[in-house]
Design a protein around this motif. Structure first.
Motif, PDB file in Angstrom:
ATOM      1  N   ILE A   1       0.844  -1.194   0.000  1.00 41.53           N
ATOM      2  CA  ILE A   1       0.000   0.000   0.000  1.00 41.53           C
ATOM      3  C   ILE A   1       0.878   1.242   0.000  1.00 41.53           C
ATOM      4  CG2 ILE A   1      -1.762   1.276   1.298  1.00 41.53           C
ATOM      5  CD1 ILE A   1      -2.248  -1.621   2.643  1.00 41.53           C
ATOM      6  N   LYS A   2       0.506   2.182  -0.845  1.00 42.56           N
ATOM      7  CA  LYS A   2       1.128   3.511  -0.835  1.00 42.56           C
ATOM      8  C   LYS A   2       0.041   4.460  -0.333  1.00 42.56           C
ATOM      9  CE  LYS A   2       3.089   7.066  -3.776  1.00 42.56           C
ATOM     10  NZ  LYS A   2       3.341   7.476  -5.170  1.00 42.56           N
ATOM     11  N   LEU A   3       0.187   4.881   0.914  1.00 41.42           N
ATOM     12  CA  LEU A   3      -0.811   5.722   1.563  1.00 41.42           C
ATOM     13  C   LEU A   3      -0.315   7.163   1.604  1.00 41.42           C
ATOM     14  CD1 LEU A   3      -3.448   5.947   3.265  1.00 41.42           C
ATOM     15  CD2 LEU A   3      -2.033   5.439   5.275  1.00 41.42           C
ATOM     16  N   THR A   4      -1.075   8.063   0.978  1.00 39.10           N
ATOM     17  CA  THR A   4      -0.763   9.487   1.042  1.00 39.10           C
ATOM     18  C   THR A   4      -1.642  10.093   2.117  1.00 39.10           C
ATOM     19  OG1 THR A   4      -0.197   9.549  -1.297  1.00 39.10           O
ATOM     20  CG2 THR A   4      -0.703  11.663  -0.241  1.00 39.10           C
ATOM     21  N   VAL A   5      -1.007  10.726   3.096  1.00 40.96           N
ATOM     22  CA  VAL A   5      -1.739  11.363   4.198  1.00 40.96           C
ATOM     23  C   VAL A   5      -1.593  12.868   4.025  1.00 40.96           C
ATOM     24  CG1 VAL A   5      -2.001  11.544   6.691  1.00 40.96           C
ATOM     25  CG2 VAL A   5      -1.180   9.398   5.690  1.00 40.96           C
ATOM     26  N   LYS A   6      -2.730  13.544   3.780  1.00 37.41           N
ATOM     27  CA  LYS A   6      -2.747  15.002   3.619  1.00 37.41           C
ATOM     28  C   LYS A   6      -3.192  15.618   4.941  1.00 37.41           C
ATOM     29  CE  LYS A   6      -3.640  14.993  -1.310  1.00 37.41           C
ATOM     30  NZ  LYS A   6      -4.436  15.567  -2.394  1.00 37.41           N
ATOM     31  N   ASN A   7      -2.361  16.476   5.493  1.00 41.67           N
ATOM     32  CA  ASN A   7      -2.688  17.149   6.744  1.00 41.67           C
ATOM     33  C   ASN A   7      -3.213  18.546   6.421  1.00 41.67           C
ATOM     34  OD1 ASN A   7      -2.887  18.250   9.268  1.00 41.67           O
ATOM     35  ND2 ASN A   7      -0.774  17.849   9.878  1.00 41.67           N
ATOM     36  N   ALA A   8      -4.524  18.732   6.525  1.00 41.42           N
ATOM     37  CA  ALA A   8      -5.156  20.018   6.233  1.00 41.42           C
ATOM     38  C   ALA A   8      -5.186  20.929   7.455  1.00 41.42           C
ATOM     39  CB  ALA A   8      -6.582  19.794   5.716  1.00 41.42           C
TER      40      ALA A   8
ATOM     41  N   GLU B   1       0.368   7.139  13.247  1.00 38.44           N
ATOM     42  CA  GLU B   1       1.011   6.041  13.973  1.00 38.44           C
ATOM     43  C   GLU B   1       0.115   4.809  13.999  1.00 38.44           C
ATOM     44  OE1 GLU B   1       3.366   5.128  18.098  1.00 38.44           O
ATOM     45  OE2 GLU B   1       1.975   6.790  18.095  1.00 38.44           O
ATOM     46  N   SER B   2       0.750   3.663  13.817  1.00 36.27           N
ATOM     47  CA  SER B   2       0.050   2.384  13.935  1.00 36.27           C
ATOM     48  C   SER B   2       1.043   1.331  14.407  1.00 36.27           C
ATOM     49  CB  SER B   2      -0.550   1.963  12.598  1.00 36.27           C
ATOM     50  OG  SER B   2      -1.098   0.660  12.710  1.00 36.27           O
ATOM     51  N   HIS B   3       0.820   0.841  15.606  1.00 41.16           N
ATOM     52  CA  HIS B   3       1.673  -0.245  16.106  1.00 41.16           C
ATOM     53  C   HIS B   3       1.467  -1.520  15.302  1.00 41.16           C
ATOM     54  CE1 HIS B   3       3.330   2.056  19.395  1.00 41.16           C
ATOM     55  NE2 HIS B   3       2.119   2.475  19.690  1.00 41.16           N
ATOM     56  N   PRO B   4       0.216  -1.900  14.973  1.00 35.39           N
ATOM     57  CA  PRO B   4       0.032  -3.129  14.179  1.00 35.39           C
ATOM     58  C   PRO B   4       0.691  -3.062  12.800  1.00 35.39           C
ATOM     59  CG  PRO B   4      -2.074  -2.416  15.114  1.00 35.39           C
ATOM     60  CD  PRO B   4      -1.079  -1.330  15.377  1.00 35.39           C
ATOM     61  N   LEU B   5       0.755  -1.871  12.223  1.00 33.43           N
ATOM     62  CA  LEU B   5       1.370  -1.707  10.896  1.00 33.43           C
ATOM     63  C   LEU B   5       2.866  -1.401  10.987  1.00 33.43           C
ATOM     64  CD1 LEU B   5      -1.405   0.470   9.213  1.00 33.43           C
ATOM     65  CD2 LEU B   5      -0.956  -1.967   8.836  1.00 33.43           C
ATOM     66  N   GLY B   6       3.343  -1.068  12.180  1.00 40.51           N
ATOM     67  CA  GLY B   6       4.749  -0.731  12.347  1.00 40.51           C
ATOM     68  C   GLY B   6       5.120   0.583  11.686  1.00 40.51           C
ATOM     69  N   VAL B   7       4.235   1.593  11.820  1.00 37.77           N
ATOM     70  CA  VAL B   7       4.425   2.871  11.120  1.00 37.77           C
ATOM     71  C   VAL B   7       4.355   4.029  12.110  1.00 37.77           C
ATOM     72  CG1 VAL B   7       3.407   4.445   9.426  1.00 37.77           C
ATOM     73  CG2 VAL B   7       3.399   1.999   9.001  1.00 37.77           C
ATOM     74  N   GLU B   8       5.271   4.970  11.971  1.00 36.99           N
ATOM     75  CA  GLU B   8       5.234   6.262  12.652  1.00 36.99           C
ATOM     76  C   GLU B   8       5.741   7.295  11.657  1.00 36.99           C
ATOM     77  OE1 GLU B   8       6.484   6.695  16.905  1.00 36.99           O
ATOM     78  OE2 GLU B   8       7.328   4.704  16.506  1.00 36.99           O
ATOM     79  N   LYS B   9       4.931   8.302  11.378  1.00 41.63           N
ATOM     80  CA  LYS B   9       5.340   9.310  10.380  1.00 41.63           C
ATOM     81  C   LYS B   9       4.744  10.656  10.785  1.00 41.63           C
ATOM     82  CE  LYS B   9       6.832  10.137   6.031  1.00 41.63           C
ATOM     83  NZ  LYS B   9       8.002   9.646   5.387  1.00 41.63           N
ATOM     84  N   VAL B  10       5.601  11.642  11.030  1.00 36.93           N
ATOM     85  CA  VAL B  10       5.143  12.993  11.350  1.00 36.93           C
ATOM     86  C   VAL B  10       4.847  13.718  10.046  1.00 36.93           C
ATOM     87  CG1 VAL B  10       5.744  15.207  12.394  1.00 36.93           C
ATOM     88  CG2 VAL B  10       6.429  13.074  13.512  1.00 36.93           C
ATOM     89  N   ILE B  11       3.665  14.352  10.009  1.00 35.73           N
ATOM     90  CA  ILE B  11       3.252  15.111   8.835  1.00 35.73           C
ATOM     91  C   ILE B  11       3.076  16.563   9.281  1.00 35.73           C
ATOM     92  CG2 ILE B  11       1.524  15.361   7.002  1.00 35.73           C
ATOM     93  CD1 ILE B  11       1.108  12.182   8.293  1.00 35.73           C
ATOM     94  N   ALA B  12       3.873  17.444   8.727  1.00 36.86           N
ATOM     95  CA  ALA B  12       3.802  18.866   9.081  1.00 36.86           C
ATOM     96  C   ALA B  12       2.419  19.419   8.743  1.00 36.86           C
ATOM     97  CB  ALA B  12       4.882  19.636   8.325  1.00 36.86           C
TER      98      ALA B  12
ATOM     99  N   PHE C   1      -5.090   2.692  13.346  1.00 34.31           N
ATOM    100  CA  PHE C   1      -4.094   3.751  13.303  1.00 34.31           C
ATOM    101  C   PHE C   1      -4.658   4.982  13.999  1.00 34.31           C
ATOM    102  CE2 PHE C   1      -6.363   3.967   9.215  1.00 34.31           C
ATOM    103  CZ  PHE C   1      -6.737   5.299   9.134  1.00 34.31           C
ATOM    104  N   VAL C   2      -3.763   5.863  14.441  1.00 31.66           N
ATOM    105  CA  VAL C   2      -4.173   7.076  15.150  1.00 31.66           C
ATOM    106  C   VAL C   2      -3.304   8.244  14.711  1.00 31.66           C
ATOM    107  CG1 VAL C   2      -4.984   5.844  17.218  1.00 31.66           C
ATOM    108  CG2 VAL C   2      -2.620   6.686  17.130  1.00 31.66           C
TER     109      VAL C   2
END
Length: 118
Positions: free
Chosen positions: A57-64, A72-83, A102-103
């Motif tokens: 999966i390529k997930l684009t997260v747009k922070n408006a 962040e998602s522990h089950p997915l093993g992901v942490e990414k700060v989005i300005a 995810f949260v």
């Protein structure tokens, strides 16, 4: 000389087998599912994402929002700060069927979501 030819022959066979293994991968392994979600007012939209199982999966997260958020998602093993007022790409490995939470770590009370692999 005979030993050298045998070694070269074995190497050629091994390389051919490796090439066949790579070309026999499912098409989904090379082409990730692309999804876009948005964070606005410290909430994810959509809050539930459905994706095919066994496909990267390529997930684009747009922070408006004006403030930063951490996807962040522990089950997915992901942490990414989005300005604030920007976007980021999160790459997720192919998943088995299931539900993955995810949260937005900076606003966990409102920024909640679920990824469902079917």
């Amino acid at each position: 000389m005979l030993h050298a030819l045998s070694t070269r022959g074995l190497i050629a066979i091994a390389l051919a087998a490796a090439a066949a293994a790579v070309t026999s991968l499912p098409a989904s392994a090379a082409n990730p599912t692309e999804i876009t979600i948005e964070i606005k007012d410290h909430k994810f939209s959509p809050a539930e994402i459905k994706v095919p199982a066994d496909t990267p999966i390529k997930l684009t997260v747009k922070n408006a929002d004006a403030s930063a958020e951490e996807f962040e998602s522990h089950p997915l093993g992901v942490e990414k700060v989005i300005a604030g007022n920007s976007e980021a790409t999160v790459r997720i490995r192919a998943l088995s069927k299931g539900t993955y939470k995810f949260v937005g770590e900076y606003h966990e009370d409102t920024a909640k979501g679920t990824l469902v692999a079917e």
